[in-house]
Design a protein around this motif. Structure first.
Motif, PDB file in Angstrom:
ATOM      1  N   PHE A 101       0.886  -1.271   0.150  1.00  0.00           N
ATOM      2  CA  PHE A 101      -0.081   0.035   0.037  1.00  0.00           C
ATOM      3  C   PHE A 101       0.924   1.077  -0.058  1.00  0.00           C
ATOM      4  CE2 PHE A 101      -2.841  -3.281   2.211  1.00  0.00           C
ATOM      5  CZ  PHE A 101      -3.868  -2.907   1.272  1.00  0.00           C
ATOM      6  N   THR A 102       0.604   2.263  -0.797  1.00  0.00           N
ATOM      7  CA  THR A 102       1.405   3.413  -0.915  1.00  0.00           C
ATOM      8  C   THR A 102       0.458   4.422  -0.652  1.00  0.00           C
ATOM      9  OG1 THR A 102       2.803   2.661  -2.597  1.00  0.00           O
ATOM     10  CG2 THR A 102       2.775   4.973  -2.276  1.00  0.00           C
ATOM     11  N   ILE A 103       0.956   5.241   0.332  1.00  0.00           N
ATOM     12  CA  ILE A 103       0.242   6.252   0.899  1.00  0.00           C
ATOM     13  C   ILE A 103       1.012   7.762   1.000  1.00  0.00           C
ATOM     14  CG2 ILE A 103      -1.426   4.886   2.370  1.00  0.00           C
ATOM     15  CD1 ILE A 103       0.233   5.804   4.829  1.00  0.00           C
ATOM     16  N   ARG A 104       0.318   8.886   1.233  1.00  0.00           N
ATOM     17  CA  ARG A 104       1.215   9.954   1.658  1.00  0.00           C
ATOM     18  C   ARG A 104       2.223  10.029   2.717  1.00  0.00           C
ATOM     19  NH1 ARG A 104       0.328  14.416  -1.845  1.00  0.00           N
ATOM     20  NH2 ARG A 104      -1.387  14.121  -3.276  1.00  0.00           N
ATOM     21  N   TRP A 105       3.230  10.559   2.760  1.00  0.00           N
ATOM     22  CA  TRP A 105       4.108  10.302   3.944  1.00  0.00           C
ATOM     23  C   TRP A 105       3.396  10.765   5.280  1.00  0.00           C
ATOM     24  CZ3 TRP A 105       6.309  13.277   7.666  1.00  0.00           C
ATOM     25  CH2 TRP A 105       7.526  12.775   8.225  1.00  0.00           C
ATOM     26  N   ARG A 149      11.501  12.567  -0.635  1.00  0.00           N
ATOM     27  CA  ARG A 149      11.933  13.174   0.555  1.00  0.00           C
ATOM     28  C   ARG A 149      10.568  13.424   1.284  1.00  0.00           C
ATOM     29  NH1 ARG A 149      16.637  16.781   1.315  1.00  0.00           N
ATOM     30  NH2 ARG A 149      18.243  15.107   0.789  1.00  0.00           N
ATOM     31  N   ARG A 150      10.061  12.542   1.981  1.00  0.00           N
ATOM     32  CA  ARG A 150       8.707  12.800   2.845  1.00  0.00           C
ATOM     33  C   ARG A 150       7.619  12.895   2.025  1.00  0.00           C
ATOM     34  NH1 ARG A 150      10.319  15.472   8.547  1.00  0.00           N
ATOM     35  NH2 ARG A 150      11.595  13.961   9.237  1.00  0.00           N
ATOM     36  N   ARG A 151       7.658  11.972   0.829  1.00  0.00           N
ATOM     37  CA  ARG A 151       6.468  12.334   0.019  1.00  0.00           C
ATOM     38  C   ARG A 151       5.702  11.198   0.160  1.00  0.00           C
ATOM     39  NH1 ARG A 151       6.690  14.622  -6.093  1.00  0.00           N
ATOM     40  NH2 ARG A 151       4.560  14.558  -6.463  1.00  0.00           N
ATOM     41  N   TYR A 152       5.861  10.064  -0.106  1.00  0.00           N
ATOM     42  CA  TYR A 152       5.153   8.788   0.223  1.00  0.00           C
ATOM     43  C   TYR A 152       5.910   7.806   1.189  1.00  0.00           C
ATOM     44  CZ  TYR A 152       3.016  10.683  -4.114  1.00  0.00           C
ATOM     45  OH  TYR A 152       2.273  11.366  -5.040  1.00  0.00           O
ATOM     46  N   LEU A 153       5.031   6.936   1.437  1.00  0.00           N
ATOM     47  CA  LEU A 153       5.617   5.883   2.374  1.00  0.00           C
ATOM     48  C   LEU A 153       4.743   4.523   1.515  1.00  0.00           C
ATOM     49  CD1 LEU A 153       4.731   6.465   6.209  1.00  0.00           C
ATOM     50  CD2 LEU A 153       6.808   6.088   5.193  1.00  0.00           C
ATOM     51  N   LYS A 154       5.644   3.483   1.504  1.00  0.00           N
ATOM     52  CA  LYS A 154       5.246   2.378   1.026  1.00  0.00           C
ATOM     53  C   LYS A 154       5.325   1.400   1.994  1.00  0.00           C
ATOM     54  CE  LYS A 154       5.703  -0.206  -3.495  1.00  0.00           C
ATOM     55  NZ  LYS A 154       6.151  -0.155  -4.751  1.00  0.00           N
ATOM     56  N   LEU A 155       4.016   0.580   2.331  1.00  0.00           N
ATOM     57  CA  LEU A 155       3.773  -0.148   3.241  1.00  0.00           C
ATOM     58  C   LEU A 155       3.533  -1.871   2.893  1.00  0.00           C
ATOM     59  CD1 LEU A 155       1.360   1.653   5.378  1.00  0.00           C
ATOM     60  CD2 LEU A 155       3.583   1.661   5.599  1.00  0.00           C
ATOM     61  N   GLN A 156       4.400  -2.537   3.157  1.00  0.00           N
ATOM     62  CA  GLN A 156       4.505  -3.994   2.792  1.00  0.00           C
ATOM     63  C   GLN A 156       3.366  -4.561   3.961  1.00  0.00           C
ATOM     64  OE1 GLN A 156       7.763  -6.446   2.528  1.00  0.00           O
ATOM     65  NE2 GLN A 156       6.811  -8.088   1.888  1.00  0.00           N
ATOM     66  N   ALA A 157       2.272  -5.207   3.408  1.00  0.00           N
ATOM     67  CA  ALA A 157       1.435  -5.638   4.408  1.00  0.00           C
ATOM     68  C   ALA A 157       1.038  -7.337   4.005  1.00  0.00           C
ATOM     69  CB  ALA A 157       0.040  -4.882   4.204  1.00  0.00           C
TER      70      ALA A 157
END
Length: 103
Positions: A54-58, A91-99
């Motif tokens: 899941f990719t979300i905003r930082w 640079r603090r743009r997105y977060l990629k979460l492995q789930a």
């Protein structure tokens, strides 16, 4: 959209034990990317396991011990645990979460 949840513990009066209670602290837009399928064997039982990214905003408040609540296309809520540390993209743009799906 996904819900980000964190756990708090409360004392169960009947058994005098700590019970986790999951509370939603944010609902965010997310892009979903299928991760793959693996098969495992545990306690003489074979089961399939699949995961997603899941990719979300930082956000600074997402931690590996949190979980995600995702409503799939059929309207069913699925619970995912975050695997590893969230990866920062840009640079603090997105977060990629492995789930990984919790059964």
């Amino acid at each position: 959209r996904i819900a980000l949840q964190s756990a708090a513990t409360v004392k169960d009066p009947e058994y005098n034990s700590d019970e986790p209670i999951w509370t939603t602290y944010a609902e965010v837009w997310a892009a979903q990317e299928f991760h793959g399928t693996t098969e495992s064997e545990a306690a003489s039982r074979q089961y399939a396991e699949y995961g997603l990214f899941f990719t979300i905003r930082w956000r600074a408040d997402v931690k590996p011990e949190h979980r995600l609540l995702y409503r799939n296309g059929e309207g069913i809520d699925e619970i995912y645990e975050i695997v590893g540390r969230p990866r920062e993209i840009g640079r603090r743009r997105y977060l990629k979460l492995q789930a990984r799906l919790v059964e």
